[in-house]
Design an enzyme around this catalytic site. Structure first.
Site, PDB file in Angstrom:
ATOM      1  CG  HIS A  20      -2.323   0.347   0.989  1.00 48.27           C
ATOM      2  ND1 HIS A  20      -2.954   0.264  -0.239  1.00 48.27           N
ATOM      3  CD2 HIS A  20      -3.282   0.790   1.839  1.00 48.27           C
ATOM      4  CE1 HIS A  20      -4.210   0.637  -0.128  1.00 48.27           C
ATOM      5  NE2 HIS A  20      -4.447   0.969   1.123  1.00 48.27           N
ATOM      6  CG  ASN A  66      -9.186   4.635   4.458  1.00 43.01           C
ATOM      7  OD1 ASN A  66      -8.536   4.124   3.565  1.00 43.01           O
ATOM      8  ND2 ASN A  66      -9.814   3.924   5.361  1.00 43.01           N
TER       9      ASN A  66
END
Length: 187
Positions: A20, A66
């Protein structure tokens, strides 16, 4: 000319070498190569590098994946840049490991960082470089997969792929999006 390069990832040592965080890895490489030193800025670690007559502002959001749009919105506004002069670098499980895909716009494809950027900007018309991390995970294990390190086999090629992605990010500013896509999008 000034360009904004945003590498997506999560802060903290537990995320440092995970799939990620490929966006952070590409920007870290560029900072090392062009003598940039990241400082704490608003919503991000930030540095500026210069090469080939261009200035690149490198941004690694500290908001966690996020909420990446917070940093994107802030730096586009404070630098007074249009989204077309920003390249977002992110991981993509829909692409095989090492495949690079550069696009002028597109859907977030389930990526929460891209979803928040789209929410923040109100559109998805911004260039992005998607770095394939593969999809070798069991059903329901996507989060564990992207938050895990690259495999030993992937590590062998990883540095070369990071360098290629960094080269594409610089090309974005020097030769433009279309030519960069033609040169770096892998089949």
């Amino acid at each position: 000319m000034k360009y904004l390069l945003v590498g997506l990832g999560n802060i903290g040592p537990e995320y440092a070498e995970t799939r990620h965080n490929i966006g952070f890895m590409v920007l870290d490489y560029l900072a090392r190569k062009y003598d940039g030193n990241f400082d704490v800025g608003r919503h991000a670690f930030v540095t500026e590098i210069k090469t080939k007559g261009r200035t690149y502002v490198l941004v690694k959001p500290t908001t966690y994946m996020n909420l990446s749009g917070k940093a994107v919105g802030h730096y586009l506004n404070s630098l007074k840049l249009p989204p077309e002069q920003m390249l977002v670098i992110t991981d993509d499980i829909a692409l095989p490991f090492g495949k690079i895909r550069i696009r002028a716009k597109g859907s977030p494809g389930g990526h929460n960082g891209l979803k928040h950027i789209e929410q923040t900007l109100g559109h998805n018309n911004y260039p992005r470089l998607r770095f394939g991390v593969g999809d070798t995970f069991s059903k329901g294990k996507q989060v564990d997969f992207v938050l895990s390190p690259f495999s030993a086999d992937e590590q062998i090629e990883l540095q070369t792929l990071i360098e290629k992605s960094a080269e594409a990010a610089i090309a974005f500013g020097t030769i433009g999006l279309e030519r960069t896509m033609n040169q770096f999008n892998t089949k």
